[in-house]
Design a protein around this motif. Structure first.
Motif, mmCIF file in Angstrom:
data_model
loop_
_atom_site.group_PDB
_atom_site.id
_atom_site.type_symbol
_atom_site.label_atom_id
_atom_site.label_comp_id
_atom_site.label_asym_id
_atom_site.label_seq_id
_atom_site.Cartn_x
_atom_site.Cartn_y
_atom_site.Cartn_z
ATOM 1 N N UNK A 100 -33.839 0.744 -107.053
ATOM 2 C CA UNK A 100 -32.375 0.673 -106.956
ATOM 3 C C UNK A 100 -31.897 1.421 -105.717
ATOM 4 N N UNK A 101 -32.459 2.593 -105.493
ATOM 5 C CA UNK A 101 -32.069 3.396 -104.330
ATOM 6 C C UNK A 101 -32.530 2.750 -103.024
ATOM 7 N N UNK A 102 -33.701 2.118 -103.021
ATOM 8 C CA UNK A 102 -34.187 1.442 -101.816
ATOM 9 C C UNK A 102 -33.225 0.326 -101.420
ATOM 10 N N UNK A 103 -32.773 -0.438 -102.387
ATOM 11 C CA UNK A 103 -31.812 -1.510 -102.101
ATOM 12 C C UNK A 103 -30.520 -0.914 -101.547
ATOM 13 N N UNK A 136 -37.797 -12.351 -95.264
ATOM 14 C CA UNK A 136 -38.429 -12.878 -96.486
ATOM 15 C C UNK A 136 -38.847 -11.724 -97.391
ATOM 16 N N UNK A 137 -39.241 -10.581 -96.787
ATOM 17 C CA UNK A 137 -39.573 -9.404 -97.594
ATOM 18 C C UNK A 137 -38.333 -8.919 -98.346
ATOM 19 N N UNK A 138 -37.205 -8.939 -97.656
ATOM 20 C CA UNK A 138 -35.950 -8.523 -98.279
ATOM 21 C C UNK A 138 -35.619 -9.427 -99.457
ATOM 22 N N UNK A 139 -35.778 -10.719 -99.266
ATOM 23 C CA UNK A 139 -35.513 -11.661 -100.362
ATOM 24 C C UNK A 139 -36.484 -11.438 -101.522
ATOM 25 N N UNK A 140 -37.749 -11.209 -101.185
ATOM 26 C CA UNK A 140 -38.752 -10.974 -102.231
ATOM 27 C C UNK A 140 -38.438 -9.694 -103.004
ATOM 28 N N UNK A 141 -38.097 -8.634 -102.288
ATOM 29 C CA UNK A 141 -37.778 -7.363 -102.943
ATOM 30 C C UNK A 141 -36.557 -7.515 -103.838
ATOM 31 N N UNK A 142 -35.555 -8.205 -103.347
ATOM 32 C CA UNK A 142 -34.342 -8.420 -104.142
ATOM 33 C C UNK A 142 -34.662 -9.240 -105.403
ATOM 34 N N UNK A 143 -35.496 -10.251 -105.242
ATOM 35 C CA UNK A 143 -35.903 -11.056 -106.402
ATOM 36 C C UNK A 143 -36.617 -10.222 -107.450
ATOM 37 N N UNK A 161 -42.085 -4.525 -104.231
ATOM 38 C CA UNK A 161 -40.689 -4.531 -103.774
ATOM 39 C C UNK A 161 -40.431 -3.342 -102.857
ATOM 40 N N UNK A 162 -40.965 -2.197 -103.218
ATOM 41 C CA UNK A 162 -40.765 -0.997 -102.408
ATOM 42 C C UNK A 162 -41.358 -1.192 -101.013
ATOM 43 N N UNK A 163 -42.540 -1.775 -100.933
ATOM 44 C CA UNK A 163 -43.182 -2.044 -99.647
ATOM 45 C C UNK A 163 -42.331 -3.034 -98.832
ATOM 46 N N UNK A 164 -41.802 -4.039 -99.504
ATOM 47 C CA UNK A 164 -40.971 -5.030 -98.808
ATOM 48 C C UNK A 164 -39.679 -4.413 -98.299
ATOM 49 N N UNK A 165 -39.046 -3.604 -99.120
ATOM 50 C CA UNK A 165 -37.844 -2.907 -98.653
ATOM 51 C C UNK A 165 -38.178 -1.996 -97.469
#
Length: 184
Positions: A100-103, A136-143, A161-165
């Protein structure tokens, strides 16, 4: 005989015009593919048509031109990097809160750089102009974050998700000189 020459000239002009149109369209497609990379293919897949996908991508670029995107000051960059390190260290103890904080940190960093804050899809589209390889990482993390909110993501999903963010966050921290050269 004069009519034949006129018709040949008309056909020649039409053929040259068609050739120029084709060459221009191919060049535009190649430029968009080079600029957007994997995001180009995603847009074609989503729209099911190259022409509509290219129109949307060109629209993203036009929209992006209106933004005042700027690099962070060194102090701001250090501040955001510190916040990220702190959040990442808490992942082990509370992966849910860390995601949540990463987003939130990604959105704050986008805001600080000058990106407008609208719905997620618009934010991702806006980012795709400057960061086509990590959006695409951002989209994957959000998903994954959305799946987690529904109780459908496990700890390994949250780690991904953390790695993608983190990948997008790291790109946003930098002034992005490659894209700035492209815009010149």
């Amino acid at each position: 005989m004069d009519l034949t020459i006129v018709l040949l000239v008309i056909l020649l002009v039409a053929a040259v015009g068609a050739g120029l149109w084709y060459f221009t369209r191919q060049r535009k497609s190649q430029e968009l593919q080079g600029r957007f990379g994997p995001e180009y293919e995603e847009a074609v897949r989503r729209h099911g048509d190259r022409t509509r996908a290219e129109s949307e991508l060109a629209g993203r670029m036009k929209r992006r031109e209106r933004f005042d995107i700027h690099p962070l000051s060194e102090a701001d960059r250090d501040h955001f990097a510190s916040l990220w390190r702190h959040n990442q260290a808490h992942f082990v103890d509370d992966p849910s809160m860390a995601i949540t904080e990463a987003d939130h940190l990604v959105m704050e960093l986008m805001r600080a750089r000058g990106y407008p804050m609208s719905d997620f899809d618009r934010r991702a589209d806006d980012l795709s102009v400057d960061y086509p390889h990590v959006v695409r990482n951002y989209r994957a993390a959000h998903g994954i974050a959305l799946r987690h909110a529904r109780g459908e993501a496990n700890t390994e999903d949250l780690r991904m998700a953390m790695v993608s963010y983190r990948d997008l966050f790291a790109e946003l921290l930098e002034p992005n000189p490659v894209r700035e050269e492209v815009r010149r």
